[in-house]
Design an enzyme around this catalytic site. Structure first.
Site, PDB file in Angstrom:
ATOM      1  N   ASP A 229       0.836  -1.204   0.000  1.00  9.44           N
ATOM      2  CA  ASP A 229       0.000   0.000   0.000  1.00  9.44           C
ATOM      3  C   ASP A 229       0.871   1.253   0.000  1.00  9.44           C
ATOM      4  O   ASP A 229       1.981   1.224  -0.520  1.00  9.44           O
ATOM      5  CB  ASP A 229      -0.951  -0.063   1.215  1.00  9.44           C
ATOM      6  CG  ASP A 229      -2.298   0.567   0.938  1.00  9.44           C
ATOM      7  OD1 ASP A 229      -2.323   1.778   0.690  1.00  9.44           O
ATOM      8  OD2 ASP A 229      -3.326  -0.128   0.965  1.00  9.44           O
ATOM      9  N   HIS A 263      -3.676   5.921   3.436  1.00  7.13           N
ATOM     10  CA  HIS A 263      -4.484   4.747   3.050  1.00  7.13           C
ATOM     11  C   HIS A 263      -3.910   3.454   3.649  1.00  7.13           C
ATOM     12  O   HIS A 263      -4.631   2.644   4.247  1.00  7.13           O
ATOM     13  CB  HIS A 263      -4.528   4.675   1.523  1.00  7.13           C
ATOM     14  CG  HIS A 263      -5.432   3.632   0.943  1.00  7.13           C
ATOM     15  ND1 HIS A 263      -5.007   2.360   0.646  1.00  7.13           N
ATOM     16  CD2 HIS A 263      -6.739   3.674   0.587  1.00  7.13           C
ATOM     17  CE1 HIS A 263      -6.014   1.668   0.123  1.00  7.13           C
ATOM     18  NE2 HIS A 263      -7.076   2.451   0.088  1.00  7.13           N
ATOM     19  N   ASN A 356     -13.993  -0.156  -6.578  1.00  2.24           N
ATOM     20  CA  ASN A 356     -15.063   0.748  -6.117  1.00  2.24           C
ATOM     21  C   ASN A 356     -15.768   1.455  -7.258  1.00  2.24           C
ATOM     22  O   ASN A 356     -16.052   2.644  -7.167  1.00  2.24           O
ATOM     23  CB  ASN A 356     -14.462   1.809  -5.179  1.00  2.24           C
ATOM     24  CG  ASN A 356     -13.692   1.202  -4.042  1.00  2.24           C
ATOM     25  OD1 ASN A 356     -14.126   0.229  -3.427  1.00  2.24           O
ATOM     26  ND2 ASN A 356     -12.534   1.752  -3.759  1.00  2.24           N
ATOM     27  N   SER A 439     -11.334  -1.241  -0.234  1.00  6.44           N
ATOM     28  CA  SER A 439     -10.017  -1.130   0.412  1.00  6.44           C
ATOM     29  C   SER A 439     -10.093  -1.451   1.895  1.00  6.44           C
ATOM     30  O   SER A 439      -9.106  -1.890   2.485  1.00  6.44           O
ATOM     31  CB  SER A 439      -9.471   0.292   0.285  1.00  6.44           C
ATOM     32  OG  SER A 439      -8.994   0.539  -0.998  1.00  6.44           O
TER      33      SER A 439
END
Lengths: 497, 85
Positions: A229, A263, A356, A439
């Site tokens: 990430d 994130h 998404n 996520s």
């Protein structure tokens, strides 16, 4: 009259490539594909002592992929009985047509001289200015027309909307941390309008805590999880065992937060945060060994397929059992496909968010047969009625009508599991925030997988494809359908003891 | 001749064979930017590189591309048209 059973066609093939040949192909895979070669035209196939209503229609040679037909409701059973094989729906391709260009230049030029409106965002309690919040004011929701900006240290944001007072169809506020999001519909704003945000209570029962409760600190011990990430920040709730930065040209040891919103830190907290309310939060499997693989460049919102593939290879070498990949999109490429396949053949499972895009097909690389693909579920009542997440509520609803499949979640026959992904409270470099997305659902499932695998016989196996298959089986046996149907939730929500 | 970045990944057993890496590196028009145990990140003209990869066993090739940071927040796509009465 007998009821006609609807069937669909699929391609049944090894986890990597079209033929069961070479390294990493299990005996089970080869044996099944060879036996299926002799069953063309028959109405049923025996798999692991289970009679499955599957017809073999065509084949690419004895070791090769098979074109099969079976009832859609049998798809999950086949995938569960044959985890070393991929079952891919037959797809028909049509020519792509170019989208129409949007001409907005003239409007943009006119806007430069247009009057602005300055509104203020304050905490509801204490009236403290909220800095760094993204404010989105839409005058036309359907066409996404409006203005947006970020609040300054006084909580003020200037919006260029063309007039001094304007009807807003929907106003959204996304705070950087510490507050719930906000959505207000049909309001008039002028300079001086004040918007109030509710403070985040770390003891709230969000969807993650509703489904998984508060774990003991030892839960997940013995399992190593790699998070690919934006890096993981130093945070009082997190313990990071190590990691790597695989971005070309950057310091390989800089696997902390990349400075672009946190994130990865949020994802990591969902898996393994070790804090406690009211000052901290607890993840699904706080006992895991947590490793950070930074694939997003410093201060950047993009990650290259090279950095991701390199991180997967490194995490396999570092003996990670599970890799959380809350990323994806775009077209498939053979290099990243190979990296995910190779990880699976080496005994490491990639758990990947479906994307998404709002009920679109499962994104790459989650769509890969060697990956575990995760969609997102939400639960009414786990966030304020004033939060922006109310717009994530959509059908289908579960057997428990408070559960819903998040409107943003991508779906399809490749979905393996679902996880809570709407308004999930977790760690950020600057504190804590509630974020939404597949996520967030993905690390919830990764944490649940760690719970399921801790102490299991699957984890003790030699690191190869059979180990990965055993881990998938162990994980899927804990899953319970929530009532959305397999296209939306795969086998359901993993609920290990 | 325009050059872009590509990734070459070795699909065979073990790390990238030295002889294969040497062949890639020996091509003057191919610049190796980074190498790992299984991959090479290179800059090259696509046709030239494809021909080279086709001549090697067990290698796959893909253009380097970027994945965006996931984000579900609503956003503005265009400003209001102030020329409207």
């Amino acid at each position: 009259m007998a009821k006609r059973i609807e069937t669909e066609q699929y391609v049944l093939l090894p986890a990597g490539g079209l033929r069961a040949k070479g390294r990493g192909v299990s005996v089970e895979t080869r044996t099944f594909l060879r036996s299926a070669e002799t069953l063309r035209g028959t109405e049923g196939v025996m798999i692991d002592a289970h009679q499955v209503p599957m017809r073999v229609l065509d084949s690419i040679g004895p070791d090769g992929a098979k074109l099969v037909e079976l009832p859609a409701q049998s798809m999950l059973a086949v995938r569960s009985l044959l985890p070393s094989l991929r079952l891919v729906p037959v797809r028909y391709y049509t020519p792509a047509t170019a989208p129409l260009m949007q001409v907005a230049t003239q409007a943009a030029r006119a806007m430069a001289a247009a009057p602005t409106i300055t509104i203020k965002v304050l905490a509801k309690t204490g009236k403290k200015p909220v800095a760094g919040a993204i404010v989105v004011a839409l005058t036309d929701v359907e066409n996404r027309v409006g203005a947006q900006g970020v609040t300054d240290s006084e909580g003020e944001v200037e919006l260029t909307l063309g007039t001094a007072s304007v009807e807003i169809q929907a106003l959204y506020v996304y705070p950087a941390d510490a507050y719930w999001t906000l959505r207000k519909k049909n309001l008039t704003i002028t300079t001086g309008t004040v918007i109030n945000l509710l403070s985040l209570d770390l003891g709230s029962t969000d969807a993650l805590r509703f489904f998984y409760g508060s774990a003991e600190l030892t839960i997940g011990q013995g399992v190593t999880v790699g998070v690919l990430d934006t890096g993981i920040a130093d945070h009082p709730d997190l313990v990071v065992d190590g990691g790597a930065n695989t971005v070309t040209g950057e310091d390989p040891k800089d696997f902390g937060d990349n400075g672009k919103g946190g994130h990865g830190t949020h994802v990591a907290g969902i898996v393994a945060a070790r804090g406690e309310a009211p000052t901290g939060v607890r993840g699904v499997a706080p006992g895991v060994k947590l490793r950070s693989y930074r694939v997003f460049a410093r201060n950047s919102g993009s990650a290259s397929n090279f950095a991701i593939a390199k991180a997967i290879d490194q995490a396999v070498l570092d003996r990670c059992d599970l890799l959380n990949m809350s990323l994806g999109g775009g077209s498939a490429d053979p290099v990243l496909t190979a990296a995910v396949d190779d990880a699976r053949a080496a005994g490491t499972l990639c758990i990947i968010a479906t994307g998404n895009d709002g009920r679109q097909p499962v994104s790459f690389p989650a769509v890969l047969g060697s990956a575990v693909a995760v969609s997102a579920v939400g639960r009414k009542g786990t966030f304020p009625a004033s939060a922006a997440e109310v717009e994530d509520i959509a059908s289908p609803y579960g057997t428990d009508k408070k559960n819903f499949l998040a409107s943003f979640s991508n779906i399809g026959p490749e979905v393996d599991l679902t996880g809570p992904g709407v308004a999930i409270i977790s760690t950020l470099p600057t504190g804590h925030a509630a974020l939404s997305g597949t996520s967030m659902a993905c690390p919830a499932v990764t944490g649940a997988a760690a719970r399921a695998l801790a102490g299991s016989t699957a984890l003790k196996k030699k690191r190869d494809g059979a180990r990965s298959d055993a881990m998938v089986k162990a994980l899927l046996t804990t899953a319970a359908p929530l009532g959305f149907g397999p296209t939306f939730e795969g086998h359901g929500l993993p609920m290990p003891e | 001749m325009s050059r872009s970045r590509f990734i070459l990944r070795y699909r065979g057993r073990g790390p990238t064979p030295d002889a294969d890496v040497a062949r890639v590196s020996a091509v003057a028009e191919v610049v190796v930017v980074e190498s790992t145990a299984k991959m090479l990140l290179v800059e090259s003209a696509p046709a030239l590189l494809q021909a080279l990869v086709d001549s090697l066993d067990d290698w796959v090739m893909a253009p380097e591309h970027a994945f965006p940071l996931p984000d579900v927040r609503r956003r503005v796509e265009r400003p209001p048209d102030v020329s409207d009465p």
